[in-house]
Design a protein around this motif. Structure first.
Motif, PDB file in Angstrom:
ATOM      1  N   HIS A  25      23.917  39.940  50.037  1.00  0.00           N
ATOM      2  CA  HIS A  25      23.184  40.236  51.257  1.00  0.00           C
ATOM      3  C   HIS A  25      24.007  41.176  52.134  1.00  0.00           C
ATOM      4  CE1 HIS A  25      26.017  37.116  52.402  1.00  0.00           C
ATOM      5  NE2 HIS A  25      25.917  37.608  53.612  1.00  0.00           N
ATOM      6  N   ASP A  26      25.244  41.448  51.724  1.00  0.00           N
ATOM      7  CA  ASP A  26      26.183  42.162  52.582  1.00  0.00           C
ATOM      8  C   ASP A  26      26.350  43.602  52.089  1.00  0.00           C
ATOM      9  OD1 ASP A  26      28.418  43.176  53.926  1.00  0.00           O
ATOM     10  OD2 ASP A  26      29.372  41.207  54.034  1.00  0.00           O
ATOM     11  N   ILE A  27      25.731  44.516  52.800  1.00  0.00           N
ATOM     12  CA  ILE A  27      25.684  45.900  52.332  1.00  0.00           C
ATOM     13  C   ILE A  27      27.073  46.543  52.379  1.00  0.00           C
ATOM     14  CG2 ILE A  27      25.085  47.022  54.536  1.00  0.00           C
ATOM     15  CD1 ILE A  27      22.930  48.608  52.852  1.00  0.00           C
ATOM     16  N   ALA A  28      27.908  46.153  53.331  1.00  0.00           N
ATOM     17  CA  ALA A  28      29.241  46.753  53.434  1.00  0.00           C
ATOM     18  C   ALA A  28      30.114  46.303  52.264  1.00  0.00           C
ATOM     19  CB  ALA A  28      29.892  46.379  54.761  1.00  0.00           C
TER      20      ALA A  28
ATOM     21  N   ALA B 146      28.902  48.096  49.203  1.00  0.00           N
ATOM     22  CA  ALA B 146      29.144  49.542  49.213  1.00  0.00           C
ATOM     23  C   ALA B 146      30.582  49.882  48.849  1.00  0.00           C
ATOM     24  CB  ALA B 146      28.797  50.126  50.583  1.00  0.00           C
ATOM     25  N   ASN B 147      31.487  48.937  49.080  1.00  0.00           N
ATOM     26  CA  ASN B 147      32.884  49.185  48.739  1.00  0.00           C
ATOM     27  C   ASN B 147      33.163  49.026  47.251  1.00  0.00           C
ATOM     28  OD1 ASN B 147      34.543  49.768  51.195  1.00  0.00           O
ATOM     29  ND2 ASN B 147      33.428  47.981  51.907  1.00  0.00           N
TER      30      ASN B 147
ATOM     31  N   VAL C   7      24.566  55.157  52.080  1.00  0.00           N
ATOM     32  CA  VAL C   7      25.274  54.807  53.318  1.00  0.00           C
ATOM     33  C   VAL C   7      25.178  55.941  54.341  1.00  0.00           C
ATOM     34  CG1 VAL C   7      27.558  54.306  54.304  1.00  0.00           C
ATOM     35  CG2 VAL C   7      26.825  53.168  52.210  1.00  0.00           C
TER      36      VAL C   7
ATOM     37  N   LEU D 210      21.976  48.747  57.504  1.00  0.00           N
ATOM     38  CA  LEU D 210      23.263  49.393  57.801  1.00  0.00           C
ATOM     39  C   LEU D 210      23.631  49.193  59.262  1.00  0.00           C
ATOM     40  CD1 LEU D 210      22.674  52.659  55.753  1.00  0.00           C
ATOM     41  CD2 LEU D 210      24.510  51.008  55.335  1.00  0.00           C
TER      42      LEU D 210
ATOM     43  N   HIS E 161      25.091  45.765  60.229  1.00  0.00           N
ATOM     44  CA  HIS E 161      26.420  45.391  59.736  1.00  0.00           C
ATOM     45  C   HIS E 161      27.389  45.220  60.907  1.00  0.00           C
ATOM     46  CE1 HIS E 161      30.169  45.155  57.719  1.00  0.00           C
ATOM     47  NE2 HIS E 161      30.604  46.224  58.365  1.00  0.00           N
ATOM     48  N   LEU E 162      28.112  44.114  60.900  1.00  0.00           N
ATOM     49  CA  LEU E 162      29.065  43.847  61.981  1.00  0.00           C
ATOM     50  C   LEU E 162      30.475  44.088  61.473  1.00  0.00           C
ATOM     51  CD1 LEU E 162      27.464  40.528  63.232  1.00  0.00           C
ATOM     52  CD2 LEU E 162      27.312  42.746  64.341  1.00  0.00           C
ATOM     53  N   GLY E 163      30.951  45.274  61.712  1.00  0.00           N
ATOM     54  CA  GLY E 163      32.318  45.589  61.299  1.00  0.00           C
ATOM     55  C   GLY E 163      33.265  45.493  62.476  1.00  0.00           C
TER      56      GLY E 163
END
Lengths: 262, 252
Positions: free
Chosen positions: B202-205, B208-209, B232, B244, B247-249
């Motif tokens: 569920h975590d796109i970040a 993506a890595n 991205v 996107l 996302h909480l970065g």
């Protein structure tokens, strides 16, 4: 600055077989009215034990807690109930926290009734106001909790916590199980409620990304101790402890692609 | 180039459900490719992973095809596909030493006697960087931490050198620090063995890595698929943009 919650030297040991394990080892922290303190740390660091002690579900071996100027740990009976109205809790999984057969209205009615917040006649209107407050349609009042979505359930849990107009809400991994879009919504709801009602939060999480979105200050726990404490922006930009650095490094970031792809 | 896996018109409807869990999915996976399957609850992402591994209950109504042009035969679980689930506590047998659980997969799939399978299991526990693997092989799941259990589950998934590793929310139940360690481990193992990876999250970040390509699902449909950099930096759908943005970065 005044203090709403002051925790000093909290310690708790558990027996595991014939070994003693320190779940908490001299934890001290404070929260000002209307402030959000995030308690962050890996699994088993002791974050949830702090929450359980605040709720008086677990008694510590040592330490003092002052809440609103009152010594929390000695309280019993009616005095403890009175404090509980002022210190509420939202858990990670509302489905596990709620009676599954309860209706939305019934769940919000519980604290209103138990703590005598409003008279019987006014309760339906108070429930409707609380539902609106957390962004839920009043038509949901008659639904059972298994009939609504996870995000809606967490809104019900927040409405239930807000019903007694608490000064502090402990949020124990309260957004961790939610979908990303729902999580963003719930975090903005929490921020909005804090702005409007001045409620303070103890935001317990292992997710520094969510913490950054909501916390004023951060306390980082590891092995039952607070290893670092400071302004949220400072801790995230320049963590001083090894655990703080590991948490920052482990938080997933979207990769940056310098050149756009044709 | 012949893809390893080819989905055409894949649809899944669970018994008694009103809406299909998956509908009309066309998706290819190349050999050695890392594909992320992204979506929220109810998007169909886990159903897709289970359909690929034929792990869906008998009662589902399935449409379309799951083909393996890159293999000479239909993919076999354990041998050609390794599957890592979200909760290692429920995917591991609580009353079997963890070394035997890895050895069992080798014994069943690699035509290997138990002695050799047990030796290989210890090698695998070492490969997933568990401390003192020979000793740890004797341990039961409840004696291990969540992260260690997930390492055992990964060892069991890759012991038969599958062509495809499916990780279904494999790090969601772990804390952030352990999650980062498991991500690094999966990434290294996939590269070393040249496995293809289907990374469901569920975590796109997070995805993506790791992934070369990302496929975004919503309500059972494939909304968008693109190379990770493209998705991205230039998402084509509002839904991908919303994911996107949510996302909480730490740097925004």
């Amino acid at each position: 600055m005044s203090t709403l919650l002051q925790v000093e030297g909290l310690s708790k040991r558990y027996r595991r077989g014939n070994q003693e394990v320190a779940a908490l080892d001299g934890v001290s922290l404070s929260i000002a009215p209307g402030e959000t303190l995030a308690l962050v740390g890996p699994s088993g660091s002791g974050k949830s034990t702090v929450a359980r002690i605040l709720l008086r579900l677990v008694e510590p071996d040592a330490g003092r807690i002052s809440f609103n100027g009152e010594a929390l740990l000695g309280l019993r009976g009616a005095a403890l109930r009175a404090i509980r109205a002022n210190l509420q809790m939202v858990f990670q999984d509302p489905m596990a926290a709620f009676n599954p057969r309860a209706t939305v209205a019934g769940l919000i009615d519980d604290p209103l009734r138990i703590h005598g917040i409003v008279g019987r006649a006014e309760r339906p209107r108070a429930i409707a106001t609380l539902l609106e407050r957390v962004g839920l349609a009043t038509e949901l009042a008659g639904r059972r909790v298994h009939e609504i979505s996870g995000g809606q359930r967490q809104r019900v849990a927040i409405a239930r916590a807000l019903a007694t107009r608490p000064a502090l809400i402990v949020l124990d991994e309260a957004v961790s199980a939610l979908d990303v879009l729902v999580r963003a919504d719930i975090l903005s709801l929490l921020a909005e409620l804090q702005r409007d009602e001045g409620v303070a939060y103890l935001f317990i999480s292992h997710d520094l990304g969510a913490v950054r979105a909501i916390a004023h200050r951060i306390a980082i726990m590891d092995g039952g101790r607070i290893v670092e404490q400071g302004e949220a922006a400072t801790v995230i930009a320049a963590p001083a402890s090894a655990t703080g650095r590991a948490l920052v490094a482990a938080t997933p970031e979207l990769p940056v692609f310098k050149e756009t792809v044709s | 180039m012949t893809p390893l896996l080819e989905l055409r018109g894949l649809g899944v409807r669970y018994k008694g459900a009103v809406a299909p869990a998956l509908e009309g999915v066309d998706l290819d996976l190349a050999a050695g490719e890392r594909l992320a399957i992204i979506g929220e609850s109810g998007s169909g992402k886990s159903t897709l992973a289970r359909a690929v591994a034929e792990l869906l209950p008998q009662t589902v109504i399935q449409q379309g095809t799951v083909a393996w042009p890159g293999l000479d035969q239909k993919a076999r679980n354990g041998r050609d596909i390794g599957f890592v689930f979200q909760d290692p506590a429920s995917s591991l047998d609580p009353v079997m030493p963890v070394g035997d659980q890895v050895a069992e997969v080798a014994h069943a799939n690699l035509d290997m006697d138990w002695r050799a399978a047990r030796r290989l299991a210890v090698e695998l526990l070492d490969r997933v960087r568990l401390p003192e693997p020979a000793l740890l092989a004797q341990a039961y799941p409840h004696q291990l931490s969540g992260g260690q259990k997930q390492r055992v589950a990964i060892a069991a998934a890759i012991v038969a050198r599958p062509r495809l590793l499916i990780a279904d929310e494999a790090t969601s139940a772990l804390d952030t620090i352990v999650q980062a360690e498991i991500m690094a481990l999966i990434s290294a193992l996939v590269a070393e063995d040249g496995m293809a990876l289907l990374f469901v999250s569920h975590d796109i970040a997070l995805a993506a890595n790791l992934a070369d390509r990302v496929a975004v699902f919503r309500h059972g449909r494939l909304v968008e698929q693109a190379a990770t950099a493209e998705l991205v930096s230039q998402p084509r759908t509002d839904y991908s943009r919303a994911l996107l943005a949510a996302h909480l970065g730490l740097h925004a």
